[in-house]
Design a protein around this motif. Structure first.
Motif, mmCIF file in Angstrom:
data_model
loop_
_atom_site.group_PDB
_atom_site.id
_atom_site.type_symbol
_atom_site.label_atom_id
_atom_site.label_comp_id
_atom_site.label_asym_id
_atom_site.label_seq_id
_atom_site.Cartn_x
_atom_site.Cartn_y
_atom_site.Cartn_z
ATOM 1 N N GLY A 176 0.832 -1.210 0.000
ATOM 2 C CA GLY A 176 0.000 0.000 0.000
ATOM 3 C C GLY A 176 0.860 1.249 0.000
ATOM 4 O O GLY A 176 2.089 1.174 0.074
ATOM 5 N N TYR A 177 0.205 2.406 -0.104
ATOM 6 C CA TYR A 177 0.945 3.667 -0.149
ATOM 7 C C TYR A 177 1.862 3.779 1.061
ATOM 8 O O TYR A 177 1.502 3.397 2.172
ATOM 9 C CB TYR A 177 -0.025 4.859 -0.176
ATOM 10 C CG TYR A 177 -1.125 4.707 -1.202
ATOM 11 C CD1 TYR A 177 -0.864 4.161 -2.455
ATOM 12 C CD2 TYR A 177 -2.433 5.093 -0.925
ATOM 13 C CE1 TYR A 177 -1.866 4.004 -3.392
ATOM 14 C CE2 TYR A 177 -3.445 4.942 -1.856
ATOM 15 C CZ TYR A 177 -3.158 4.385 -3.090
ATOM 16 O OH TYR A 177 -4.152 4.227 -4.014
ATOM 17 N N GLY A 211 3.927 -8.134 -13.736
ATOM 18 C CA GLY A 211 3.466 -8.185 -12.352
ATOM 19 C C GLY A 211 2.869 -9.528 -11.991
ATOM 20 O O GLY A 211 2.614 -10.379 -12.860
ATOM 21 N N LEU A 212 2.633 -9.720 -10.690
ATOM 22 C CA LEU A 212 2.151 -11.022 -10.209
ATOM 23 C C LEU A 212 0.885 -10.906 -9.371
ATOM 24 O O LEU A 212 0.416 -11.892 -8.808
ATOM 25 C CB LEU A 212 3.258 -11.696 -9.378
ATOM 26 C CG LEU A 212 4.585 -11.965 -10.108
ATOM 27 C CD1 LEU A 212 5.662 -12.406 -9.119
ATOM 28 C CD2 LEU A 212 4.422 -13.007 -11.201
ATOM 29 N N VAL A 213 0.334 -9.710 -9.259
ATOM 30 C CA VAL A 213 -0.821 -9.532 -8.372
ATOM 31 C C VAL A 213 -1.988 -8.841 -9.081
ATOM 32 O O VAL A 213 -2.885 -8.296 -8.440
ATOM 33 C CB VAL A 213 -0.424 -8.739 -7.101
ATOM 34 C CG1 VAL A 213 0.488 -9.573 -6.218
ATOM 35 C CG2 VAL A 213 0.245 -7.408 -7.445
ATOM 36 N N GLY A 214 -1.947 -8.846 -10.407
ATOM 37 C CA GLY A 214 -3.077 -8.290 -11.175
ATOM 38 C C GLY A 214 -3.122 -6.777 -11.244
ATOM 39 O O GLY A 214 -4.123 -6.207 -11.678
ATOM 40 N N GLY A 215 -2.039 -6.112 -10.843
ATOM 41 C CA GLY A 215 -2.030 -4.647 -10.820
ATOM 42 C C GLY A 215 -2.247 -4.005 -12.183
ATOM 43 O O GLY A 215 -2.774 -2.896 -12.273
ATOM 44 N N GLY A 249 3.839 -5.956 -4.516
ATOM 45 C CA GLY A 249 2.707 -5.044 -4.384
ATOM 46 C C GLY A 249 1.420 -5.758 -3.985
ATOM 47 O O GLY A 249 1.406 -6.968 -3.749
ATOM 48 N N ILE A 250 0.364 -4.968 -3.916
ATOM 49 C CA ILE A 250 -0.942 -5.456 -3.472
ATOM 50 C C ILE A 250 -1.832 -5.755 -4.678
ATOM 51 O O ILE A 250 -2.489 -6.799 -4.729
ATOM 52 C CB ILE A 250 -1.625 -4.389 -2.591
ATOM 53 C CG1 ILE A 250 -0.764 -4.079 -1.352
ATOM 54 C CG2 ILE A 250 -3.033 -4.826 -2.186
ATOM 55 C CD1 ILE A 250 -0.455 -5.254 -0.465
ATOM 56 N N GLY A 251 -1.814 -4.841 -5.653
ATOM 57 C CA GLY A 251 -2.608 -5.030 -6.869
ATOM 58 C C GLY A 251 -4.052 -5.350 -6.545
ATOM 59 O O GLY A 251 -4.669 -4.726 -5.673
ATOM 60 N N TYR A 252 -4.570 -6.342 -7.273
ATOM 61 C CA TYR A 252 -5.942 -6.768 -7.031
ATOM 62 C C TYR A 252 -5.954 -7.954 -6.069
ATOM 63 O O TYR A 252 -6.770 -8.035 -5.158
ATOM 64 C CB TYR A 252 -6.561 -7.177 -8.368
ATOM 65 C CG TYR A 252 -7.977 -7.674 -8.260
ATOM 66 C CD1 TYR A 252 -9.032 -6.783 -8.062
ATOM 67 C CD2 TYR A 252 -8.269 -9.035 -8.354
ATOM 68 C CE1 TYR A 252 -10.336 -7.239 -7.954
ATOM 69 C CE2 TYR A 252 -9.572 -9.498 -8.256
ATOM 70 C CZ TYR A 252 -10.598 -8.598 -8.051
ATOM 71 O OH TYR A 252 -11.889 -9.042 -7.939
ATOM 72 N N ALA A 253 -4.980 -8.842 -6.244
ATOM 73 C CA ALA A 253 -5.024 -10.143 -5.561
ATOM 74 C C ALA A 253 -4.817 -10.064 -4.049
ATOM 75 O O ALA A 253 -5.357 -10.882 -3.308
ATOM 76 C CB ALA A 253 -3.977 -11.067 -6.177
ATOM 77 N N LYS A 254 -4.034 -9.096 -3.579
ATOM 78 C CA LYS A 254 -3.633 -9.128 -2.178
ATOM 79 C C LYS A 254 -4.416 -8.156 -1.298
ATOM 80 O O LYS A 254 -4.049 -7.944 -0.132
ATOM 81 C CB LYS A 254 -2.124 -8.838 -2.067
ATOM 82 C CG LYS A 254 -1.255 -9.797 -2.865
ATOM 83 C CD LYS A 254 -1.442 -11.247 -2.447
ATOM 84 C CE LYS A 254 -0.633 -12.185 -3.330
ATOM 85 N NZ LYS A 254 -0.969 -13.611 -3.073
ATOM 86 N N PRO A 279 -8.652 1.642 -11.014
ATOM 87 C CA PRO A 279 -9.564 1.389 -9.888
ATOM 88 C C PRO A 279 -9.585 -0.088 -9.489
ATOM 89 O O PRO A 279 -9.303 -0.958 -10.304
ATOM 90 C CB PRO A 279 -10.918 1.830 -10.442
ATOM 91 C CG PRO A 279 -10.795 1.725 -11.925
ATOM 92 C CD PRO A 279 -9.360 2.056 -12.241
ATOM 93 N N GLY A 280 -9.893 -0.300 -8.227
ATOM 94 C CA GLY A 280 -9.998 -1.677 -7.731
ATOM 95 C C GLY A 280 -8.669 -2.269 -7.303
ATOM 96 O O GLY A 280 -8.586 -3.429 -6.908
ATOM 97 N N LYS A 281 -7.603 -1.455 -7.359
ATOM 98 C CA LYS A 281 -6.296 -1.944 -6.942
ATOM 99 C C LYS A 281 -5.871 -1.265 -5.637
ATOM 100 O O LYS A 281 -6.263 -0.134 -5.385
ATOM 101 C CB LYS A 281 -5.230 -1.634 -8.014
ATOM 102 C CG LYS A 281 -5.641 -1.958 -9.433
ATOM 103 C CD LYS A 281 -5.896 -3.439 -9.671
ATOM 104 C CE LYS A 281 -6.579 -3.675 -11.011
ATOM 105 N NZ LYS A 281 -5.797 -3.230 -12.160
ATOM 106 N N VAL A 282 -5.064 -1.935 -4.882
ATOM 107 C CA VAL A 282 -4.501 -1.474 -3.605
ATOM 108 C C VAL A 282 -5.605 -1.234 -2.566
ATOM 109 O O VAL A 282 -5.657 -1.899 -1.539
ATOM 110 C CB VAL A 282 -3.622 -0.200 -3.743
ATOM 111 C CG1 VAL A 282 -3.008 0.161 -2.392
ATOM 112 C CG2 VAL A 282 -2.515 -0.422 -4.772
ATOM 113 N N CYS A 283 -6.484 -0.268 -2.820
ATOM 114 C CA CYS A 283 -7.526 0.024 -1.819
ATOM 115 C C CYS A 283 -8.811 0.442 -2.495
ATOM 116 O O CYS A 283 -8.887 0.574 -3.683
ATOM 117 C CB CYS A 283 -7.071 1.118 -0.865
ATOM 118 S SG CYS A 283 -6.764 2.682 -1.665
#
Lengths: 464, 464
Positions: free
Chosen positions: A192-193, B79-83, B424-429, B460-464
């Motif tokens: 996250g940020y 990437g590995l998390v759908g970002g 990263g967080i992307g979509y998956a995490k 949109p829909g990524k990280v938060c």
């Protein structure tokens, strides 16, 4: 902004949290708390509270948030831009009593400290364990949280980077009283940020730092300083990009003029090793072997001599190094003592633009017939330029300072520089930040501020 | 979220900006753009545009902002998390054609690049000038903007830090199309909240990076790798905090198991220098003199042997080093090739907790009867753990993956770790970030997102 004035009920609440001995009202508040190190911006808080725990800070913030009372966090007050002055009154939250070193973790190379631990205490503590906290701002009696909040850089930024680079994690109290941990004892983080990096350099406007996890390095085994006299300052400073280009990275590269040295000698009552020349570069090299250091400084010494240096004075004794660096550390105080009042400009420009900028300050000195003194970090492009009031009237001083600053900050922008290298924006430098960021940029900063502090109660009127 | 669907007018606008040849609609969009390197999260954008200038990016963002169309920026899709997956459709902004190296500035030790320059191109370019860009993630064909957006760390973070530490300045396009420069060629900066550090690691959700000013170092003259076999993995990993505590900082410390090595050998069709042992540490040391490096690795070799290492294999030839590091670089691909599907966990824990965490993944392997493979950065606590689907049904796979991840991320939190070290967080995490940050923390992240992107149109829909 309409804040609630402090009343007896608020005082009662603060006493219920901290006890009577740590709550100071009205005339009980020492006048020192009305200003910072530089002065010029003056206002006493309505009440000053010494907090000793995160829990106390959290309770006070929650109360202030609920009652819409402004809170100004404060460390040692060594700032230069009014960042720790309670310009809206309210509560001053004095964090200097939260001054414990919490933990040294040698397996993770981290040091966990409370916000009020002094920079000089940290270096002393870790060096006794053969470890190293590289950030080295001139003001050693600043608190670590003050350094974190201004992202202080100091002398060794050339090689080691700035405070930001040594903050691994923080415990913070948000304006609404919530306690949060950001980062940690971890080396990487992409979760996250980066709130940790948002707090670093935020000058106490987004959250209150109540604990910090600092990154340490092994202590370099050896260090050596070179004092290099040049016939004039331009020649000295123009040598620095050549040093950088030579692919040798010194630990520190400072420039100084004879006038600053003389002032420091007088101020300290001690002798500087050499003052025969108009201008000097002061360099440090550190490392783990004599050979490593020698090969680095040998190369740099030749570059300097080829660029017109008059000599290369090597300080390899502790004593001699201390006398030089002590003088360097006293420049600010010494210049301050030489005039009635002064104001400072802490711009940072690309390293190969330092000479341009300093030359320009000399032109301004002539043009406005005002004394301008400078010294600073030639190796990282961060200048400390002081405009001296001397015997001017208040009105003449305000006028000339405004004109000179307008010119200086304008030139810094033209050179690809920024308003502040390490002192921050605080209250004093906001007009220049606005000029630098533009209205859209300032709007973004304000929206970030509101994301953390929707009621604008934490250190209001600073930064944005 | 209600976004506007792309219609012919939107396509016409995009063609008016970029020309017909760089706007792809419907079936013209290659299926690869529906997912990232790991796959699993699949969705094609409605339109894919290749931008070649900041001006184009700005115009497209302004249009998307005005028309409420989601935009997903995309580099190489490694990437590995759908970002970089356009989970809400809309416009995919492909930045790979903005791939010029703009300027090498040797006096300021900076490299200015466009976002689509590949990591491997950067290292090749700067090394030809005897300079060094230290961040070294395994995936060399990632774009620099991808690395910046995930704050990628890589192998050398132990000694040199992560991508954040090498980003001096950025040119960004905000969601409303405004172009802004943050930071610059400067070494220090304390001029308002660090927007630069907010963008680094923000996974393309706050702004689009259209240019980056990177910090370089002089290229170390020598490097050496040690491959150190241990009887078992626990013993290998438990040695790492002892190395850190010894005040020697290697450039990289990786751990690997025989199974990963065998898979990499098969995948690459080449031989690894040693595979007689169950577990290995792979260390690199760099520096400017043979003596400096030798004294460092000699100390570390003794620590390893004292801690049960079976041997110390020194790789001082380019060829041998390459064969080892090439295998290390192929682990992800090799593991992927050994199963039907997999998912990854990229937690970071304090360095002295790595052994605990890996032991726990072995327990989970037994408990859930699922194959779990790991390798990673023992020296910085960032683990890459892969759960393999093998022959499970979709339903059984979802169930077991959910359960195993719940356990792993829970344990990472207990150990003072964070959800992601560098992927990263992307979509998956996102679910794990929510568990880690709590609702108040997530609320803060969302408010920061809205400060940059009030209409929530950028990724949109990524990280938060």
């Amino acid at each position: 902004m309409n804040y609630k004035a402090i009343d007896s009920q608020d005082i009662e609440f603060l006493i219920s949290v901290c006890g009577k001995g740590r709550v100071f009202v009205g005339e009980e508040i020492n006048e020192d708390f009305a200003h910072d190190e530089l002065g010029g911006i003056e206002k006493l808080p309505e009440v000053m509270v010494e907090a000793i725990s995160t829990e106390e800070v959290s309770k006070i913030m929650k109360y202030a948030f609920d009652h819409h009372i402004p809170v100004t966090p404060r460390g040692q007050g060594t700032g230069l831009v009014g960042g720790s002055v309670a310009i809206h009154g309210g509560i001053m939250l004095n964090l200097t009593k939260m001054n414990k070193i919490v933990e040294l973790d040698e397996e993770n190379l981290t040091l966990t400290v409370e916000p009020g631990v002094l920079l000089m205490e940290i270096s002393k503590f870790v060096e006794a364990h053969d470890l190293f906290y590289p950030p080295d701002p001139g003001e050693k009696s600043a608190t670590i949280a003050g350094n974190i909040n201004t992202n202080a850089g100091g002398m060794r930024a050339v090689k080691y980077g700035v405070t930001r680079d040594y903050v691994r994690g923080l415990e913070i109290v948000l304006p609404n009283g919530d306690v949060m941990e950001v980062g940690g004892k971890i080396v990487k983080n992409s979760s996250g940020y980066s709130l940790k990096d948002m707090i670093v350099g935020s000058e106490g406007t987004l959250a209150i730092v109540t604990k910090a996890v600092l990154k340490l390095l092994p202590l370099p085994k050896k260090a050596i300083s070179l004092l290099i006299p040049f016939p004039d300052l331009a020649m000295a400073i123009e040598t620095v990009p050549k040093i950088i280009k030579s692919k040798t990275i010194p630990t520190a590269v400072e420039f100084m003029e004879r006038a600053a040295i003389l002032a420091a000698e007088e101020f300290l009552g001690m002798k500087f090793p050499d003052k025969s020349s108009d201008a000097y570069l002061l360099l440090t090299f550190d490392g783990n072997s004599k050979e490593e250091i020698e090969s680095a400084y040998d190369k740099v010494a030749h570059i300097c001599l080829d660029s017109g240096a008059l000599d290369v004075l090597i300080s390899n004794t502790q004593e001699r190094q201390e006398s030089i660096w002590k003088a360097r550390g006293a420049f600010l105080e010494a210049i301050k003592a030489s005039t009635t009042e002064m104001d400072e400009c802490d711009v940072v420009v690309p390293r190969n633009k330092v000479a341009d900028f300093i030359k320009y300050t000399h032109e301004l000195q002539e043009q406005f017939n005002v004394r301008i003194k400078s010294f600073g970090h030639a190796g990282d492009g961060n200048l400390h330029v002081y405009v001296l009031r001397d015997e001017r009237t208040e009105e003449a001083w305000k006028k000339i300072l405004g004109d000179v600053f307008e010119c200086m900050y304008g030139r810094a922008r033209e050179l690809g520089g920024q308003v502040s290298g390490e002192h921050g924006i605080g209250y004093a430098k906001r007009p220049f930040l606005i000029e630098s960021m533009g209205n859209n940029g300032m709007e973004l900063l304000k929206n970030i501020k509101l994301a953390f502090d929707p009621k604008n109660i934490l250190n209001p009127g600073k930064v944005c």
